[in-house]
Design a protein around this motif. Structure first.
Motif, PDB file in Angstrom:
ATOM      1  N   GLY A  30       0.510  -1.108   0.289  1.00 48.60           N
ATOM      2  CA  GLY A  30      -0.279   0.199   0.118  1.00 48.60           C
ATOM      3  C   GLY A  30       1.250   0.793   0.111  1.00 48.60           C
ATOM      4  N   ILE A  38      -2.260   4.050  -1.715  1.00 51.05           N
ATOM      5  CA  ILE A  38      -3.334   4.213  -0.675  1.00 51.05           C
ATOM      6  C   ILE A  38      -3.777   5.518  -1.180  1.00 51.05           C
ATOM      7  CG2 ILE A  38      -4.398   5.536   0.886  1.00 51.05           C
ATOM      8  CD1 ILE A  38      -3.920   1.927   1.959  1.00 51.05           C
ATOM      9  N   GLU A  44      -8.303   4.360   0.140  1.00 48.04           N
ATOM     10  CA  GLU A  44      -8.478   2.789   0.232  1.00 48.04           C
ATOM     11  C   GLU A  44      -7.580   2.371  -0.738  1.00 48.04           C
ATOM     12  OE1 GLU A  44     -11.006   0.437   0.698  1.00 48.04           O
ATOM     13  OE2 GLU A  44     -11.928   2.197   1.640  1.00 48.04           O
ATOM     14  N   LEU A  45      -6.828   1.137  -0.678  1.00 43.72           N
ATOM     15  CA  LEU A  45      -6.251   0.775  -1.458  1.00 43.72           C
ATOM     16  C   LEU A  45      -6.489   0.714  -2.812  1.00 43.72           C
ATOM     17  CD1 LEU A  45      -5.140  -2.901   0.257  1.00 43.72           C
ATOM     18  CD2 LEU A  45      -3.012  -0.913   0.366  1.00 43.72           C
ATOM     19  N   GLN A  68      -3.748  -5.458   4.073  1.00 43.27           N
ATOM     20  CA  GLN A  68      -2.006  -4.132   4.391  1.00 43.27           C
ATOM     21  C   GLN A  68      -0.978  -4.925   5.184  1.00 43.27           C
ATOM     22  OE1 GLN A  68      -2.980   0.296   4.352  1.00 43.27           O
ATOM     23  NE2 GLN A  68      -0.496   0.677   3.683  1.00 43.27           N
TER      24      GLN A  68
END
Length: 243
Positions: A30, A38, A44-45, A68
């Protein structure tokens, strides 16, 4: 004899553990744009590997979720069962294949580059070069004659150049080139590109053979129908290497 039989049974159960679960978990960092990062707007990823992982799971008829995890413990946490696969810009190397397994690559072998404040920066003997801990780039710098300065995250490796701790940073071209382009000339890409690794693949436990077969088949199907190349160009640009 009982001990041997029990050990065999445990290995057999472990081998099918990932597929027996309702959800197959995918470990990612991430923090390595555009591979995985992110989204600041949503929290959000997102990134190439997030979109790719979701598509691979769809084709393999698996329900998946991303987890993550910090880079420096990403392999140990796979081995301990905290997730079932790694998709984190991880290059396929002989050293890593001694402890985990890999699918075929979903990103072709690519170059690593140096980023510095000056185009004529020395990166050999006498230079201090930053790289992320546990990467093939860190291993290369350690053998290059330069002094290796390791950091836990890729952001820190770039910051070290900006604040004068390091003379240059060494990492994947696809990570560093956009940073240079967005730096308004503060950071420049040095001319010496270095090919490293066998491309990027999905990391798995060596016992999860059925899961590996499913994901390999899904990757191959995306190569065959051209959707993997389309996705590569979406995230890395039209000039990126493709299959």
């Amino acid at each position: 004899m009982k001990t041997m039989m029990l050990a065999t049974a445990v290995m057999a159960l472990t081998a099918g553990a990932a597929l027996a679960q309702d959800v197959v978990r995918i470990g990612t960092e991430g923090a390595y744009e555009p591979y995985n990062y992110i989204d600041q707007a949503t929290g959000e990823l997102t990134g190439y590997e997030i979109e790719l992982g979701n598509e691979l799971c769809k084709r393999a008829e698996l329900k998946c979720e991303f987890v993550q995890n910090a880079w420096d413990s990403i392999i140990p946490n796979l081995q301990s069962g905290n997730y079932d696969m790694i998709m984190a810009g991880m290059s396929i190397t002989e050293e890593r294949e001694e402890v985990i397994d890999f699918t075929q690559n979903y990103y072709p072998p690519t170059a690593s580059i140096y980023l510095a404040l000056s185009a004529d920066q020395n990166v050999g003997e006498g230079a201090v070069v930053s790289a992320q801990t546990g990467t093939i780039q860190a291993g290369y710098v350690a053998e290059s004659g330069a002094t290796l300065l390791e950091f836990a995250t890729p952001d820190e490796t770039v910051a070290a150049v900006k604040n004068g701790e390091a003379d240059a940073v060494f990492a994947d071209k696809d990570y560093l080139a956009p940073i240079a382009a967005d730096s308004n000339g503060e950071l420049v890409v040095l001319a010496n590109e270095v090919p490293l690794g066998g491309g990027v693949g999905v990391g798995l436990r060596e016992t999860d053979t059925e899961l590996k077969e499913k994901i390999n088949a899904a990757i191959q199907s995306m190569k065959d129908d051209g959707t993997l190349n389309t996705m590569l160009k979406k995230w890395f640009g039209d000039d990126t290497q493709t299959f």
